[in-house]
Design a protein around this motif. Structure first.
Motif, PDB file in Angstrom:
ATOM      1  N   ASP A 459      64.562  35.915  83.464  1.00  0.00           N
ATOM      2  CA  ASP A 459      63.578  34.734  83.273  1.00  0.00           C
ATOM      3  C   ASP A 459      64.308  33.581  83.621  1.00  0.00           C
ATOM      4  N   PHE A 460      65.940  33.531  83.339  1.00  0.00           N
ATOM      5  CA  PHE A 460      66.395  32.271  83.560  1.00  0.00           C
ATOM      6  C   PHE A 460      66.504  31.774  85.235  1.00  0.00           C
ATOM      7  N   ARG A 461      66.558  33.157  85.871  1.00  0.00           N
ATOM      8  CA  ARG A 461      66.817  32.883  87.407  1.00  0.00           C
ATOM      9  C   ARG A 461      65.537  32.335  87.818  1.00  0.00           C
ATOM     10  N   LEU A 462      64.494  33.027  87.394  1.00  0.00           N
ATOM     11  CA  LEU A 462      62.906  32.686  87.896  1.00  0.00           C
ATOM     12  C   LEU A 462      62.439  31.450  87.401  1.00  0.00           C
ATOM     13  N   LYS A 463      63.049  30.766  86.185  1.00  0.00           N
ATOM     14  CA  LYS A 463      62.531  29.153  85.793  1.00  0.00           C
ATOM     15  C   LYS A 463      63.273  28.447  86.562  1.00  0.00           C
ATOM     16  N   LEU A 464      64.641  28.748  86.972  1.00  0.00           N
ATOM     17  CA  LEU A 464      65.254  27.941  87.590  1.00  0.00           C
ATOM     18  C   LEU A 464      64.864  27.831  89.174  1.00  0.00           C
ATOM     19  N   ALA A 465      64.629  28.938  89.665  1.00  0.00           N
ATOM     20  CA  ALA A 465      63.830  28.931  91.232  1.00  0.00           C
ATOM     21  C   ALA A 465      62.678  28.138  91.018  1.00  0.00           C
ATOM     22  N   LEU A 466      61.780  28.325  90.101  1.00  0.00           N
ATOM     23  CA  LEU A 466      60.570  27.562  90.360  1.00  0.00           C
ATOM     24  C   LEU A 466      60.733  26.029  90.161  1.00  0.00           C
ATOM     25  N   GLU A 467      61.805  25.434  89.503  1.00  0.00           N
ATOM     26  CA  GLU A 467      62.188  24.102  89.550  1.00  0.00           C
ATOM     27  C   GLU A 467      62.905  23.584  90.837  1.00  0.00           C
ATOM     28  N   LYS A 468      63.402  24.603  91.392  1.00  0.00           N
ATOM     29  CA  LYS A 468      64.089  24.046  92.920  1.00  0.00           C
ATOM     30  C   LYS A 468      62.917  24.058  93.917  1.00  0.00           C
ATOM     31  N   GLU A 469      62.201  25.301  93.534  1.00  0.00           N
ATOM     32  CA  GLU A 469      60.992  25.228  94.639  1.00  0.00           C
ATOM     33  C   GLU A 469      60.256  24.206  94.654  1.00  0.00           C
ATOM     34  N   GLU A 470      59.732  23.624  93.443  1.00  0.00           N
ATOM     35  CA  GLU A 470      58.999  22.512  93.355  1.00  0.00           C
ATOM     36  C   GLU A 470      59.482  21.208  93.954  1.00  0.00           C
TER      37      GLU A 470
END
Length: 523
Positions: A459-470
């Motif tokens: 969950d943490f990795r995915l949420k961080l990935a979404l922030e970086k992708e944005e």
């Protein structure tokens, strides 16, 4: 203007084009591809085509069950049954078009066995099956007068009402009228209208740092449909091939076919211990998701950068006959498979989801069909069974061609409304300063996906990935508005879209199935 526009020159696009061209010889078909005419995922397929041909030992029911089990029973069973039962007839057509497959001493097809299969059923041509299929299909294309193949043409966007009316539409009312295409050599953008358009653009491997896919696999078809408001699903299910030849450089890795393990090769730690028996009773012949996670787990536990594939005990003469190109690739890298372990790592290999299509390959956008890896047909479920992809391409290309022929005979197309080409290159726009930025953003996106959205997620990795992708999305959007359009910029737009879809779909998944694994869901 053309009657049928085919985007992509792999097995899906070429098979479809040939079937439409032969049924409707007065119909004009144009195939565009952004690379050389033979550059596609098909070209690099090593294993073969999974079909039932030995009905004494095998059956449709066995192949159906193997496919369902590999897909963790998330497959659409009616699609699985349709594809597998059609397989022998579609394969027969491929042979009639000139594709050659290996025979055994008895004069019947030599059948390989790969991970997830309970019987030998994979027809092949050495270890370059895809290359042989591509060769035979291109030879047929060249002698078909109503087909034109244009290499080095990059599709920027589909022509839909979004471009014509500059407004949002109900997703059920969207029509496709062709595509806007960039001629890479002349740098000019062409308006290519078509009564029917087919997307056969392959995978999205280069959203990750390491992949078995060719450099052209940048998720273009999915990006096109996403911007056109078409339906896309199952993007969380990204398959990693367990055994790509290790390289300390990022990019495309050489694939060590699953057929090598089917031939008897064993996985070992670099200190020589076997380990697959700890993870699955089928050991090396478990499905790809299980073997990839096992290797990933061993690498994390031991701190190693790779594991070893042991071929030293295998019959050398037979190995050289079956896998000459794999052997040569190892030798060129200073590795003798008969004397030492071959270093292998999992690498992104295949997308099991994609553009939603029905059994005829029709998308949610009217007059737009799609076939191949860029689609979500329901065949693969949560994880693809080895060598089912070429089979899927043959069957769905056939079905899409039949449906397109019916549509083309209706002759009720209104293409007069398509007039000018939108101005993609604003005044004062430049690309000279942006290529290094595009390269930086692409590599940053690949690092995010490889480190945070890979074989094992959280969950943490995915949420961080979404922030970086944005953040990357905002940068790309800014560049897009102020720069001259280029293939590099367009590819990056598509990669960013694919990354977003993979991440958000992963966040929605509430259970671990097939190729998707979130360690938080297993606690």
């Amino acid at each position: 203007m053309t009657d049928v526009l085919v985007i992509g020159s792999g097995i899906s696009g070429l098979t479809y084009a040939l079937k439409v061209a032969q049924a409707l010889p007065e119909t004009r078909i144009t195939i565009v591809t952004k690379g050389n005419k033979d550059e596609s995922n098909t070209k690099y397929a090593q294993g073969g085509v999974a079909i039932v041909s030995d009905f004494d030992k095998d059956s449709f029911e066995k192949h159906i069950e193997d496919t369902m089990r590999a897909g963790d029973y998330m497959n659409e069973r009616s699609v699985v049954e349709m594809v597998i039962r059609q397989g022998p007839e579609r394969f027969k057509e491929l042979v009639e078009w000139g594709a050659r497959f290996d025979a055994n001493d008895k004069g019947t097809y030599d059948l390989g066995k790969e991970g997830g299969h309970t019987e030998n059923r994979v027809v092949h041509h050495k270890d370059i099956t895809g290359y042989e299929i591509e060769r035979s299909l291109l030879a047929m294309i060249e002698i078909t007068p109503n087909i034109e193949l244009l290499p080095h043409h990059y599709v920027i966007d589909l022509i839909t009402e979004h471009h014509l009316q500059q407004q949002e539409l109900n997703i059920e009312d969207i029509n496709c009228f062709g595509a806007y295409v960039l001629d890479i050599h002349t740098k000019k953008i062409k308006k290519m209208t078509a009564k029917v358009t087919l997307l056969a653009t392959g995978g999205l491997g280069h959203v990750y740092k390491n992949t078995t896919n060719p450099i052209i696999a940048t998720g273009d078809g999915i990006g096109l449909v996403y911007r056109a408001k078409g339906k896309i699903s199952n993007m969380a299910f990204v398959q990693f091939h367990p055994t790509a030849l290790y390289d300390d450089k990022d990019g495309r890795l050489f694939l060590i076919s699953e057929a090598v393990r089917g031939f008897g090769a064993k996985l070992r730690t670099m200190s020589g211990e076997k380990f697959m028996h700890f993870y699955d009773e089928r050991e090396e012949l478990a499905s790809r998701d299980i073997v990839s996670r096992a290797i990933d787990d061993i690498m994390k536990k031991t701190g190693a950068e790779y594991v070893g594939l042991d071929c030293r005990h295998l019959d050398q003469e037979k190995f050289l006959n079956y896998f000459p190109n794999i052997f040569q690739a190892c030798i060129e890298r200073g590795i003798n498979p008969f004397e030492e372990l071959v270093p292998v790592v999992p690498a992104q290999h295949y997308l099991c989801g994609g553009i939603d299509v029905d059994k005829d390959g029709a998308t949610s956008i009217h007059n737009l069909f799609s076939v191949g890896e860029c689609t979500n047909t329901g065949l693969h479920g949560a994880n693809r069974l080895a060598s089912n992809s070429l089979l899927e391409a043959l069957v769905f290309a056939h079905n899409a061609a039949k449906a397109s022929i019916i549509k083309l005979k209706q002759k009720n197309f209104d293409l007069e409304k398509i007039t000018a080409v939108p101005d993609w290159n604003p005044a004062g726009a430049s690309i000279s300063d942006e290529l290094v930025v595009l390269k930086f953003l692409r590599e940053e996106l690949q690092s995010i996906m490889s480190d945070l959205v890979s074989i094992v997620r959280s969950d943490f990795r995915l949420k961080l990935a979404l922030e970086k992708e944005e953040q990357i999305y905002k940068s790309v959007k800014k560049i897009y508005k102020s720069s001259v359009l280029s293939p590099q910029l367009s590819e990056l737009r598509n990669l960013v879209s694919c990354a977003y879809l993979i991440i958000t779909d992963s966040l929605r998944q509430k259970e671990n199935r097939g190729a998707f694994y979130n360690k938080n869901l297993n606690q």
